[in-house]
Write an enzyme that holds these catalytic residues in place. Structure first.
Site, PDB file in Angstrom:
ATOM      1  N   ARG A 215     -13.466  -8.407   2.350  1.00 60.23           N
ATOM      2  CA  ARG A 215     -11.930  -8.312   2.280  1.00 60.23           C
ATOM      3  C   ARG A 215     -11.296  -9.540   2.385  1.00 60.23           C
ATOM      4  O   ARG A 215     -10.227  -9.902   2.034  1.00 60.23           O
ATOM      5  CB  ARG A 215     -11.376  -7.086   2.902  1.00 60.23           C
ATOM      6  CG  ARG A 215     -12.206  -5.655   2.465  1.00 60.23           C
ATOM      7  CD  ARG A 215     -11.619  -5.373   1.117  1.00 60.23           C
ATOM      8  NE  ARG A 215     -10.220  -5.266   0.856  1.00 60.23           N
ATOM      9  CZ  ARG A 215      -9.437  -4.298   1.189  1.00 60.23           C
ATOM     10  NH1 ARG A 215      -9.886  -2.990   1.812  1.00 60.23           N
ATOM     11  NH2 ARG A 215      -8.063  -4.255   1.105  1.00 60.23           N
TER      12      ARG A 215
ATOM     13  N   GLN B  29     -10.239  -3.970  -2.889  1.00 63.00           N
ATOM     14  CA  GLN B  29     -11.351  -3.387  -2.662  1.00 63.00           C
ATOM     15  C   GLN B  29     -12.517  -4.086  -3.464  1.00 63.00           C
ATOM     16  O   GLN B  29     -13.483  -4.346  -3.104  1.00 63.00           O
ATOM     17  CB  GLN B  29     -11.534  -1.925  -2.146  1.00 63.00           C
ATOM     18  CG  GLN B  29     -12.688  -1.441  -1.727  1.00 63.00           C
ATOM     19  CD  GLN B  29     -13.212  -2.091  -0.199  1.00 63.00           C
ATOM     20  OE1 GLN B  29     -12.221  -1.844   0.565  1.00 63.00           O
ATOM     21  NE2 GLN B  29     -14.189  -2.472  -0.005  1.00 63.00           N
TER      22      GLN B  29
ATOM     23  N   HIS C  21      -7.318   0.652  -6.362  1.00 61.59           N
ATOM     24  CA  HIS C  21      -7.599  -0.156  -5.189  1.00 61.59           C
ATOM     25  C   HIS C  21      -8.156  -1.470  -5.227  1.00 61.59           C
ATOM     26  O   HIS C  21      -9.255  -1.617  -5.159  1.00 61.59           O
ATOM     27  CB  HIS C  21      -8.462   0.719  -3.920  1.00 61.59           C
ATOM     28  CG  HIS C  21      -8.372   0.267  -2.540  1.00 61.59           C
ATOM     29  ND1 HIS C  21      -7.624  -1.011  -2.280  1.00 61.59           N
ATOM     30  CD2 HIS C  21      -9.174   0.236  -1.609  1.00 61.59           C
ATOM     31  CE1 HIS C  21      -7.820  -1.315  -0.861  1.00 61.59           C
ATOM     32  NE2 HIS C  21      -8.739  -0.574  -0.463  1.00 61.59           N
TER      33      HIS C  21
ATOM     34  N   ASP D 153     -17.265   7.108  -1.942  1.00 61.72           N
ATOM     35  CA  ASP D 153     -16.084   7.118  -0.909  1.00 61.72           C
ATOM     36  C   ASP D 153     -15.694   8.509  -0.379  1.00 61.72           C
ATOM     37  O   ASP D 153     -16.471   9.431  -0.550  1.00 61.72           O
ATOM     38  CB  ASP D 153     -14.760   6.586  -1.673  1.00 61.72           C
ATOM     39  CG  ASP D 153     -13.564   6.236  -1.038  1.00 61.72           C
ATOM     40  OD1 ASP D 153     -13.552   5.865  -0.035  1.00 61.72           O
ATOM     41  OD2 ASP D 153     -12.495   6.308  -2.038  1.00 61.72           O
TER      42      ASP D 153
ATOM     43  N   CYS E  54     -16.431   1.362   0.932  1.00 60.26           N
ATOM     44  CA  CYS E  54     -15.153   0.848   1.190  1.00 60.26           C
ATOM     45  C   CYS E  54     -14.779   0.898   2.558  1.00 60.26           C
ATOM     46  O   CYS E  54     -14.108   0.175   3.201  1.00 60.26           O
ATOM     47  CB  CYS E  54     -14.078   0.914   0.016  1.00 60.26           C
ATOM     48  SG  CYS E  54     -13.168   2.826   0.151  1.00 60.26           S
TER      49      CYS E  54
ATOM     50  N   ARG F 106       0.830  -1.080  -0.086  1.00 59.37           N
ATOM     51  CA  ARG F 106       0.012   0.051  -0.164  1.00 59.37           C
ATOM     52  C   ARG F 106       0.864   1.341  -0.070  1.00 59.37           C
ATOM     53  O   ARG F 106       1.535   1.386   0.899  1.00 59.37           O
ATOM     54  CB  ARG F 106      -0.985   0.119   1.091  1.00 59.37           C
ATOM     55  CG  ARG F 106      -1.715   1.221   1.389  1.00 59.37           C
ATOM     56  CD  ARG F 106      -2.668   1.504   2.440  1.00 59.37           C
ATOM     57  NE  ARG F 106      -3.636   0.733   1.982  1.00 59.37           N
ATOM     58  CZ  ARG F 106      -5.075   0.690   2.540  1.00 59.37           C
ATOM     59  NH1 ARG F 106      -5.427   1.502   3.565  1.00 59.37           N
ATOM     60  NH2 ARG F 106      -5.991   0.157   2.040  1.00 59.37           N
TER      61      ARG F 106
END
Ligand code: CP
Ligand code: NVA
Length: 303
Positions: free
Chosen positions: A288, A135, A132, A220, A260, A105
């Site tokens: 996840r 996700q 991402h 988001d 998310c 990340r």
């Protein structure tokens, strides 16, 4: 030795592979809930490189690797030579010579690309400024678990044209659904992504028309990690883009909404939607774990 498979964006896997991954994630979830022993990779080591904060990604990868019988190692730039300027390429050669799989990340998407280019083991993008994809595996699993096949459906993205929005553009292509994006002027996703997906992605600045009749509504945060200083000005510009009960009234009657997380109640999403008893946002977060266990299984078996 053949170069390993990586998962840096959804485009690294074929649509058929992604579908299979979603099904496998649901299967592994059921087995896990039934108490199955899933330790198929004893002695396997996952390196987790985090240059940004995380709750879900860290917990899901670390717990997931433990459940698969392996070990996960947390590495931050503060404690490694990466933070003191050791080149990504050198770090990739060294780290990948000692572990079986790597998750990163970080900020620039080029960092995961450079790492992957020099890594002898699979590399997973666990969020960059641009994408991402992990996700999206969880989001697609959640959508599928609650509403069946995504092909031919319509999703609406409301908010920033950020890493999640751009991942939804890739998802629309790979999972074969239409995507309507509504974002404030100046906060559009990358033009090249829009141009490459003109057949299935529409852009507007009108949340209501984007959401009209949609099967899925997604949002988001308004300021992503690394944009904290812009939070206040963004809050003003994004105010008309809140996903709330009034906006959801324009979607299909059985529409789902996803986020998310972490969420800011009263900003990009209303408290009422976050705390609704029938929200699937918590399934999305839990998925996840299952989606990434399926992903690690796939990448480790592909070696
Ligand atoms: N959704 C997500 O990636 O959450 P974290 O930042 O907590 O990992
Ligand atoms: N767009 C957000 C996602 C967090 C999981 C960020 O990059 O901070």
């Amino acid at each position: 030795m053949a170069s390993p498979r990586h998962f840096l964006t959804l485009l690294d896997f074929s649509p058929a592979e992604l579908q299979a991954l979603i099904f496998r994630a649901t299967e592994m979830k059921r087995a896990h809930h039934a108490g199955a022993d899933q330790r198929q990779f004893p002695g396997t080591v996952l390196a987790m490189i985090f240059a940004k904060s995380s709750t879900r990604t860290r917990v899901s990868f670390e717990a997931g690797m433990a459940q698969l019988g392996g070990h996960a190692m947390f590495l931050s730039p503060q404690d490694t030579q990466l933070g003191r300027g050791e080149p990504v390429e050198d770090s990739a050669r060294v780290i990948s010579s000692m572990v079986d799989i790597v998750m990163i990340r970080t900020f620039g998407h080029d960092i995961v690309e450079r790492f992957a280019a020099y890594s002898s083991v699979p590399v997973i993008n666990a969020l960059t400024d641009d994408f991402h994809p992990c996700q999206l595996l969880a989001d697609m699993q959640t959508w599928h678990e609650h509403r069946g096949p995504m092909a031919g459906k319509t999703a609406a993205w409301v908010g920033d044209g950020n890493n999640m929005c751009q991942s939804y553009i890739n998802a629309a292509r790979q999972f074969d659904f239409q995507l309507r994006i509504a974002c404030p002027p100046g906060f559009e996703p990358r033009a090249d992504l829009l141009a490459a997906n003109r057949d299935r992605v529409e852009l507007s600045h009108d949340p209501e028309s984007a959401v009209r009749g949609a099967d899925l509504v997604v949002t988001d945060v308004w300021a992503s990690m690394g944009q904290e200083k812009e939070q206040q000005t963004r809050a003003r510009q994004f105010a008309p883009y809140q996903v709330n009960e009034a906006l959801m009234a324009h979607a299909a009657s059985d529409a789902l909404y996803l986020h998310c997380l972490p969420a800011h109640r009263g900003e990009e999403i209303s408290a009422g939607l976050m705390d609704a008893p029938d929200t699937v946002i918590w399934d999305e977060a839990e998925n996840r774990l299952h989606a990434q266990k399926a992903l690690m299984e796939f990448l480790l078996n592909a070696r």
